[in-house]
Design an enzyme around this catalytic site. Sequence first.
Site, PDB file in Angstrom:
ATOM      1  N   CYS A 101     -18.964  -3.909 -16.395  1.00 49.57           N
ATOM      2  CA  CYS A 101     -18.940  -3.571 -14.966  1.00 49.57           C
ATOM      3  C   CYS A 101     -20.049  -4.295 -14.204  1.00 49.57           C
ATOM      4  CB  CYS A 101     -19.093  -2.067 -14.798  1.00 49.57           C
ATOM      5  SG  CYS A 101     -19.068  -1.529 -13.065  1.00 49.57           S
ATOM      6  N   CYS A 122     -13.669   0.709 -14.500  1.00 50.30           N
ATOM      7  CA  CYS A 122     -14.175   2.067 -14.245  1.00 50.30           C
ATOM      8  C   CYS A 122     -13.022   3.064 -14.289  1.00 50.30           C
ATOM      9  CB  CYS A 122     -14.897   2.111 -12.899  1.00 50.30           C
ATOM     10  SG  CYS A 122     -15.902   3.590 -12.653  1.00 50.30           S
ATOM     11  N   CYS A 150     -25.888   1.931 -11.946  1.00 47.89           N
ATOM     12  CA  CYS A 150     -24.980   3.084 -12.029  1.00 47.89           C
ATOM     13  C   CYS A 150     -25.653   4.283 -12.685  1.00 47.89           C
ATOM     14  CB  CYS A 150     -23.722   2.692 -12.799  1.00 47.89           C
ATOM     15  SG  CYS A 150     -22.516   4.035 -12.933  1.00 47.89           S
ATOM     16  N   GLU A 203       0.823  -1.205   0.000  1.00 44.84           N
ATOM     17  CA  GLU A 203       0.000   0.000   0.000  1.00 44.84           C
ATOM     18  C   GLU A 203       0.864   1.265   0.000  1.00 44.84           C
ATOM     19  OE1 GLU A 203      -3.076   0.360  -0.555  1.00 44.84           O
ATOM     20  OE2 GLU A 203      -3.670  -1.731  -0.484  1.00 44.84           O
ATOM     21  N   CYS A 236     -18.072   0.245 -19.313  1.00 42.70           N
ATOM     22  CA  CYS A 236     -19.306   0.101 -18.530  1.00 42.70           C
ATOM     23  C   CYS A 236     -20.043  -1.218 -18.771  1.00 42.70           C
ATOM     24  CB  CYS A 236     -20.224   1.286 -18.788  1.00 42.70           C
ATOM     25  SG  CYS A 236     -19.537   2.863 -18.212  1.00 42.70           S
TER      26      CYS A 236
END
Length: 321
Positions: A189, A179, A195, A28, A186
Amino acid sequence: MLDHYDRYARALPWRSAAPDPYHVWLSEVMLQQTTVATVRPRFRRFIERWPTVDALAAAPDEEVLSEWAGLGYYARARNLVACARAVVAMGGFPRTEAGLRKLPGLGAYTAAAIVAIAFGERAVVIDTNVARIVARFHGVGKTLDESRDEIRKFADAMTPADRPGDFAQAMMDLGASICRPRNPDCPACPLATGCLAWASGHPEAYPAPKAKRGRPHRHGTAWWIERDGAIWLVRRAAKGMLGGMAALPGPEWGGQPPAQPLASVSHGFTHFTLDLHLMTRPEPVGDGWWQPIDQIDRAGLPTLYRKAVEAVLARKEALAA
C-alpha cells in the site's frame, strides 16, 4: 497515491484520458453494489446499444429494463432512463454537485464522482471502499455509520486540488485490490507508512464491523403457464420490487408455501430472503405475452425469475428421463 495510480491503475472500459460524462455516470450507476467483473461486459453492451445519453433517453423503458436484467437493484434502471431524459432536456450533464444531485437516482457519492472524474473539479468522493481506507489510515475504530462525519473531514483533507478524478479512482482501486475488507495487502500500500491501522498490527479491526441483522424470510408463488413451447410472462408494476421487469405471473409474496409445487427456488434481496414456489396453471393471467422457451434468454428476466425458469425446466427434464 497519484504516483501509484499512474503505475498500477486498472484498465477499465469507462476510463479514458478525456472522460465522457455519459460513460462516467453510466459506470458509476452500474457499479453501485455490483462488482467490476460483472459490470465490465454489461457496460460494453450498453454503450454498443446506446452510445450516447441521447440514444439512451430515446430508448423504450422496457428495452432498457430488459438489458439491465441480471444486474439487480432494478430501481437503478428506472432512474437511469429518467436521468438520461432529464440530462437531454437540460442540454447536458450539470457540472456541479448541486446540479447533479437534482437528477433522478444521483446521490452524494455519484454526483461527487462525476464532478471529479468527468469534469476535473475537486470533490470529496466517498464510497464504502474509500471510507474504509480513510478509517484505517486515520485509525478510526468506530463503525462507518458512526464515523461518517469524521471520515468526511479526513477525506476532505486528503483530497488534492490537482487531478481530483485520478485521486478518486486511485482510492477506488486501492480499496478493491490492496486495502480489502479482509486480508489487506498492507506492505504493497502506498499509504502504509502513515497508516495507523497497519501500525496497530491489526488493520482488519478498522473500522469496527457493522452489526449484522437477520433478514426476514418470505414465501411467494409464481404460475407456470405453458402452451406450444412458450410460457406466459407479464411485466411487474412499475413501482415496488423488480418494478417494470419481465416476470412469471403470480400473487404478491407472502403467506404460507403451497403444497407440492412444481419447483422452488431461493433468492436473497437486500431486506429479506424469498422462497419462490412454481405452480402450474392452465390459462394466462393478466396482460402479458407468450415467450418461446427456446428464446427465454431474450425476455430480460431478472435473476429470480431466470432461476425459476431454469428450475422448472430442469424438473421437467428429470421427469421425462
